[in-house]
Design an enzyme around this catalytic site. Structure first.
Site, PDB file in Angstrom:
ATOM      1  N   HIS A 211      -3.760  -5.127  -0.172  1.00  0.00           N
ATOM      2  CA  HIS A 211      -3.296  -5.668   1.115  1.00  0.00           C
ATOM      3  C   HIS A 211      -3.297  -7.194   1.099  1.00  0.00           C
ATOM      4  CE1 HIS A 211      -3.084  -1.943   3.546  1.00  0.00           C
ATOM      5  NE2 HIS A 211      -3.949  -1.507   2.647  1.00  0.00           N
TER       6      HIS A 211
ATOM      7  N   GLU B 156      -1.858  -9.170   3.031  1.00  0.00           N
ATOM      8  CA  GLU B 156      -1.820  -9.754   4.381  1.00  0.00           C
ATOM      9  C   GLU B 156      -3.196 -10.211   4.858  1.00  0.00           C
ATOM     10  OE1 GLU B 156      -2.070  -5.210   5.206  1.00  0.00           O
ATOM     11  OE2 GLU B 156      -1.353  -6.579   3.650  1.00  0.00           O
TER      12      GLU B 156
ATOM     13  N   CYS C  81       0.827  -1.203   0.000  1.00  0.00           N
ATOM     14  CA  CYS C  81       0.000   0.000   0.000  1.00  0.00           C
ATOM     15  C   CYS C  81       0.871   1.267   0.000  1.00  0.00           C
ATOM     16  CB  CYS C  81      -0.968  -0.035   1.180  1.00  0.00           C
ATOM     17  SG  CYS C  81      -2.326   1.147   1.030  1.00  0.00           S
TER      18      CYS C  81
END
Length: 535
Positions: free
Chosen positions: A510, A512, A385
């Site tokens: 993102h 994650e 990001c």
């Protein structure tokens, strides 16, 4: 017909209600049941999207674009399900709905009160989750601590749920602290007794008590808790200080699934924990320690990067190594000390974050220096990001020689390499103004991103308002920057990489948020593999 499990907490916050709820979800899913999870947060914010990471920790984004509590990350990782905006309800959202209904005249001129109007709205969210998810079990965590004034409407609402649904369809599970006093070498049950007494005064008798403690509890302590909490000894579960990812296995060893099946009058459950056992084996086999330097803005509170750190650890276990994170405050990195702070780095990760005009010195330049250090020293680099934006600006400044390259989010500049997404007009409002949720990312063939994912496209979760300025893409590409992932519909850059390095890659979205214990996100997995090779 759905059955309901409500998880409350007592004595102090931070005991692991979310992990407890997630662990129960794992056991029930491994028993063949469909599970949906949600959390009620007592604060008056509509959602945590505008809250400081220092106050709240990470904001977890669901695939349908909801900005939610970090506990939803635990839920998704544990039960391996994509949750929705119905999984995180705040007092702010509840009161907003009630007030809007009052303004529309839906209460027929009646006096609007906490009971029944607010509590009915809370129950509506519980029942709506059941009807839309079609799950067998709805697990709902109540944020905060029993006795807090903010959580009282939620406690009253879940009390009413049992009245409406019947005792055999509702379980109350209470997580409470059992402190260990080192001086006397005793585990004290009194805080838990008082916490349960508080819960009883609100009309709720817990069916299961989870004793959160540093030390294993002997039978005498368990019997004492059972006696004063009005439950069977088998209904007292113990959660000691172990890695959160191991809690479900510990609950399984204490037959939590059998206790729950009896309370909810479920058919005999056959629980298959083989997948989790394989994951535990991976953890036990991971002996070598690999250090990764994480350069972030909010490192004083690691929960601000919870999904990132969990994704690194999961990828580490997949490759039979333990990941140690060296937390470096981006604001501390400057041209005088970057060599000292980042020397001996085997891998560098620059995660997401936000900034504002007038505060661009608060870490962003440090992130850029970290990107530069990794690139110039051929160190595996992964940006996420805001970290991707830093990498692109660093490349523009030092490779393309655009000295004033910057982001229009931070400062006025003639060369806004990072600029606001077209259609996302600049506004003073903060909440609900970002590009949120899943968007289709197409991967360019013969790139590292394409190789890691092993597919041409996929849906990826975004949370941002600024993007790579397409006016500069040709110049950046000619200098060697590859745009390997794109949102084709609006021609937005999603992934960048530099092919001449073993691993120099960054994503605007993102990754994650999609790591699972037995399925690490491909980008994290590739990054960790590159770090291992660089050790």
């Amino acid at each position: 017909m759905a059955k309901y499990i409500f998880v409350t907490g007592g004595v102090v916050s931070g005991l692991g209600k979310g992990i407890t709820a997630s662990s129960i979800g794992v056991l029930l899913k491994a028993s063949g049941l469909n599970v949906f999870m949600q959390k009620f947060d007592p604060y008056l914010n509509v959602d945590p999207g505008t809250m400081s990471p220092y106050q709240h920790g990470e904001v977890f984004v669901t695939t349908d674009g909801a900005e939610t509590d970090l506990d939803l990350g635990h839920y998704e990782r544990f039960i391996d399900e994509n949750l929705t905006k119905e999984s995180n309800i705040t007092s702010g959202r509840i009161y907003k709905n009630v007030i809007e209904k009052e303004r529309r005249g839906e209460y027929d001129g009646g006096t609007v009160q906490v009971v029944p109007h607010v509590t009915n709205e809370i129950k509506k969210k519980v029942y709506h989750a059941a009807s839309t998810s079609k799950a067998d079990i709805i697990i709902t965590e109540i944020g905060g601590t029993v006795g807090d004034i903010e959580s009282l409407p939620f406690i009253e609402a879940i009390r009413q749920v049992r009245m409406e649904q019947g005792r055999e369809n509702v379980i109350y599970m209470h997580v409470s602290l059992v402190p260990y006093i080192a001086a006397s070498k005793e585990s004290k049950t009194k805080p838990t007794q008082h916490s349960v007494r508080e819960l009883l005064s609100l009309g709720i008798q817990p069916d299961i008590v989870v004793a959160r403690t540093e030390q294993a509890l002997d039978d005498n302590v368990l019997e004492k808790i059972a006696l004063f909490c009005n439950i069977e000894k088998s209904n007292v579960l113990v959660a000691t200080d172990v890695a959160s990812i191991l809690w479900s296995h510990k609950m399984y060893e204490q037959n939590a699934q059998i206790v729950i099946s009896k309370l909810l009058n479920l058919k005999s459950l056959k629980t298959d924990m083989s997948e989790w056992k394989r994951f535990v084996e991976k953890i036990n086999q991971s002996q070598q320690v690999i250090e990764i330097k994480l350069v972030g803005k909010y490192i004083e509170l690691p929960d601000a990067y919870l999904s990132v750190s969990e994704s690194l650890r999961i990828a580490g276990y997949e490759n039979k190594v333990k990941i140690k994170i060296d937390w470096i405050k981006a604001e501390d990195v400057n041209k005088k000390n970057d060599q000292q702070l980042l020397k001996n780095a085997k891998g560098i990760l620059v995660p997401g974050g936000f900034d504002e005009r007038g505060f661009e010195g608060r870490g962003f330049e440090g992130k850029i220096l970290a990107c530069q250090f990794a690139r110039e020293n051929n160190i595996p680099f992964f940006g996420i990001c805001f970290g991707m934006q830093a990498a692109v600006i660093e490349f523009a400044r030092n490779v393309c020689h655009i000295q004033d390259a910057n982001s229009s989010e931070l400062t006025e500049t003639k060369n806004a390499i990072i600029d606001i997404i077209r259609g996302k007009d600049k506004t003073d409002a903060l909440g609900g103004t970002l590009r949120l949720g899943n968007y289709k990312t197409t991967f360019v063939p013969n790139t590292l991103a394409h190789k890691l994912y092993g597919k041409k496209w996929g849906f990826r979760t975004s949370r941002h308002r600024y993007e790579v300025n397409n006016d500069y893409r040709e110049q950046l590409a000619q200098a060697g920057l590859v745009f390997s992932g794109l949102y084709v519909e609006k021609n937005l850059v999603e992934v960048i990489e530099i092919p001449k390095y073993p691993f120099y890659l960054a994503a605007q979205y993102h990754p994650e948020f999609t790591s699972r214990p037995n399925k690490p996100n491909p980008l994290f997995n590739g990054f960790v593999q590159a770090v291992i090779k660089n050790k």
